[in-house]
Write a protein that holds these residues in place. Structure first.
Motif, short mmCIF file in Angstrom:
data_model
loop_
_atom_site.label_atom_id
_atom_site.label_comp_id
_atom_site.label_asym_id
_atom_site.label_seq_id
_atom_site.Cartn_x
_atom_site.Cartn_y
_atom_site.Cartn_z
N PRO A 64 15.20 7.65 -4.83
CA PRO A 64 13.54 7.67 -4.22
C PRO A 64 13.33 8.21 -2.81
CG PRO A 64 14.56 5.63 -3.97
CD PRO A 64 15.69 6.61 -5.03
N THR A 65 12.24 8.56 -3.37
CA THR A 65 11.49 9.25 -1.21
C THR A 65 11.87 8.06 -0.26
OG1 THR A 65 10.15 10.29 -3.25
CG2 THR A 65 9.94 10.50 -0.20
N VAL A 66 11.70 7.15 -0.75
CA VAL A 66 11.39 5.92 0.31
C VAL A 66 11.39 4.68 -0.25
CG1 VAL A 66 10.25 5.07 1.87
CG2 VAL A 66 8.54 7.39 1.13
N LEU A 67 12.38 4.20 0.15
CA LEU A 67 13.02 2.47 -0.25
C LEU A 67 12.62 1.77 0.87
CD1 LEU A 67 14.89 1.44 -1.10
CD2 LEU A 67 16.68 1.97 0.84
N LEU A 68 11.71 0.80 0.29
CA LEU A 68 10.83 -0.30 0.80
C LEU A 68 11.38 -1.72 1.30
CD1 LEU A 68 7.32 0.89 -0.25
CD2 LEU A 68 8.32 1.68 1.46
N CYS A 69 11.78 -2.24 2.42
CA CYS A 69 12.73 -3.53 2.00
C CYS A 69 11.86 -4.66 2.67
CB CYS A 69 14.53 -3.11 2.96
SG CYS A 69 14.86 -1.82 1.98
N SER B 153 -4.73 7.74 -10.47
CA SER B 153 -4.77 6.68 -11.26
C SER B 153 -3.69 5.49 -11.28
CB SER B 153 -5.48 7.73 -12.36
OG SER B 153 -3.98 8.12 -12.93
N ASP B 154 -3.81 4.84 -11.83
CA ASP B 154 -3.09 3.84 -12.27
C ASP B 154 -1.88 4.48 -13.06
OD1 ASP B 154 -4.61 1.81 -11.10
OD2 ASP B 154 -5.60 0.65 -13.25
N THR B 155 -2.24 4.74 -14.17
CA THR B 155 -1.06 5.36 -15.46
C THR B 155 -0.46 6.44 -14.69
OG1 THR B 155 -2.38 5.43 -17.11
CG2 THR B 155 -0.44 7.27 -17.02
N GLN B 156 -0.65 7.18 -13.40
CA GLN B 156 -0.28 8.27 -12.73
C GLN B 156 0.43 7.27 -11.51
OE1 GLN B 156 -3.59 10.43 -10.94
NE2 GLN B 156 -3.19 12.20 -12.14
N LEU B 157 0.46 6.71 -10.63
CA LEU B 157 0.29 6.04 -9.68
C LEU B 157 2.28 4.94 -10.82
CD1 LEU B 157 -0.08 4.87 -6.88
CD2 LEU B 157 -1.36 3.23 -7.70
N ALA B 158 2.30 4.67 -11.42
CA ALA B 158 2.59 4.14 -11.84
C ALA B 158 4.49 5.04 -12.76
CB ALA B 158 2.91 3.28 -13.82
N HIS B 159 3.78 5.93 -12.80
CA HIS B 159 5.28 7.27 -12.89
C HIS B 159 5.52 7.62 -11.29
CE1 HIS B 159 4.84 8.10 -17.54
NE2 HIS B 159 3.81 8.04 -17.35
N LEU C 56 0.59 -1.28 0.17
CA LEU C 56 -0.11 -0.14 -0.12
C LEU C 56 1.17 1.67 0.22
CD1 LEU C 56 -2.21 -0.87 2.75
CD2 LEU C 56 -3.10 -0.94 0.21
N ILE C 57 1.73 1.11 1.32
CA ILE C 57 2.87 2.18 0.46
C ILE C 57 3.39 2.55 -0.57
CG2 ILE C 57 4.92 3.33 1.84
CD1 ILE C 57 4.22 1.45 4.31
N GLY C 58 3.92 1.47 -1.29
CA GLY C 58 4.32 1.89 -2.03
C GLY C 58 3.94 1.72 -3.53
N GLY C 59 2.63 1.82 -3.52
CA GLY C 59 1.25 1.91 -4.29
C GLY C 59 0.98 0.52 -5.88
N LEU C 60 2.26 -0.46 -5.15
CA LEU C 60 1.75 -1.97 -5.61
C LEU C 60 0.07 -2.11 -4.63
CD1 LEU C 60 4.79 -3.95 -5.40
CD2 LEU C 60 3.78 -2.60 -7.15
N GLY D 156 11.83 3.11 -3.47
CA GLY D 156 12.86 2.30 -4.22
C GLY D 156 12.43 1.03 -3.69
N PHE D 157 12.22 -0.25 -4.11
CA PHE D 157 11.96 -1.38 -3.53
C PHE D 157 12.98 -3.04 -3.48
CE2 PHE D 157 7.76 -0.49 -5.71
CZ PHE D 157 6.81 -0.32 -4.95
N VAL D 158 13.53 -3.10 -2.09
CA VAL D 158 14.34 -4.20 -2.30
C VAL D 158 13.70 -5.79 -1.56
CG1 VAL D 158 16.50 -5.15 -1.02
CG2 VAL D 158 16.29 -2.50 -1.53
N PHE D 159 13.78 -6.45 -2.75
CA PHE D 159 13.07 -8.04 -2.23
C PHE D 159 13.78 -8.89 -1.81
CE2 PHE D 159 11.88 -5.52 -5.84
CZ PHE D 159 10.19 -5.66 -5.52
#
Length: 232
Positions: free
Chosen positions: A167-172, A80-86, A57-61, A93-96
């Motif tokens: 990126p503004t936020v790094l999500l790990c 919107s979906d398009t706005q969200l992708a941009h 949710l935080i990452g807009g996925l 930034g995602f770290v998996f």
């Protein structure tokens, strides 16, 4: 002492429900969360508690069933979906856990991938990639393919890819979950450096108290709600 830093992530009364057949499953139940700029937050909780759902949710996925998700000046849940992708390409930034590197590409090409969505020239992309790989200590491995890298090195490439757009936020999501303790410690030290020395805001999902101890704050998720206290 009060914290004068601005709130970067503001989650208000967020719920997230899923349908399992005819059964309604509530994963997040009116959840509130604030994360300050340059904070390193660890998010813990038992399996199935909704940690990854909250991160998505935080990452807009994903989108909340109700409530609001605001990152900086942006109401993410209203894009919107398009706005969200941009927005996601610019701010997240995602770290998996399992790196998600493309085996046919070198380290530098894997790191470059998020920049292909920008308007940067090839020369500028190369500069950003070189800077990101230098930040994670892999300047000497830019031409290496994933199969020739250790698990810790692959995760460093993953982190370089996550930070290459600044990126503004790094999500790990469990960034040390597939590593031995030594490699995991090195990754945690790197994340601490990105937070302390470069001011990166980091939100990390983890099951490991050893990992959460590296964060500046830890919250615990259980039954759709957050607490500062560990779950029994």
């Amino acid at each position: 002492m009060s914290d004068s830093r601005k709130t970067l992530v503001q989650i208000d009364r967020v719920t997230r429900t899923f349908m399992r057949g005819s059964e309604k499953i509530e994963v997040l139940a009116g959840l509130d969360l604030e994360v300050k700029e340059a904070e390193f937050l660890a998010l813990m909780g038992p399996s199935g508690s909704g940690k990854s759902t909250l991160l998505n949710l935080i990452g807009g996925l994903d989108r909340p069933s109700s409530g609001s998700v605001q990152i900086g000046a942006d109401r993410v849940d209203q894009l919107s979906d398009t706005q969200l992708a941009h927005w996601r390409a610019r701010h997240i930034g995602f770290v998996f856990q399992f790196y998600n590197l493309l085996p046919a590409l070198t380290a530098e090409r894997n790191v470059e991938l998020p920049l292909l969505l920008t308007h940067l020239s090839k020369a500028d992309r190369r500069k950003h990639v070189a800077s990101a790989l230098d930040a994670v200590g892999l300047s000497h491995r830019v031409k290496a393919f994933p199969r020739t890298l250790s698990g810790g090195e692959q995760q460093r490439v993953g982190i370089a890819r996550a930070i290459v757009t600044d990126p503004t936020v790094l999500l790990c999501d469990e960034p040390t979950g597939d590593l031995d303790r030594k490699s995991g410690d090195e990754i945690l030290t790197l994340l601490q450096s990105l937070n302390k020395d470069h001011g990166k805001t980091i939100i990390m999902v983890t099951h490991d108290p050893h990992a959460s101890a590296r964060a500046t704050r830890t919250v615990h998720l259980d039954k759709g709600q957050l607490s500062d206290k560990p779950v029994d």
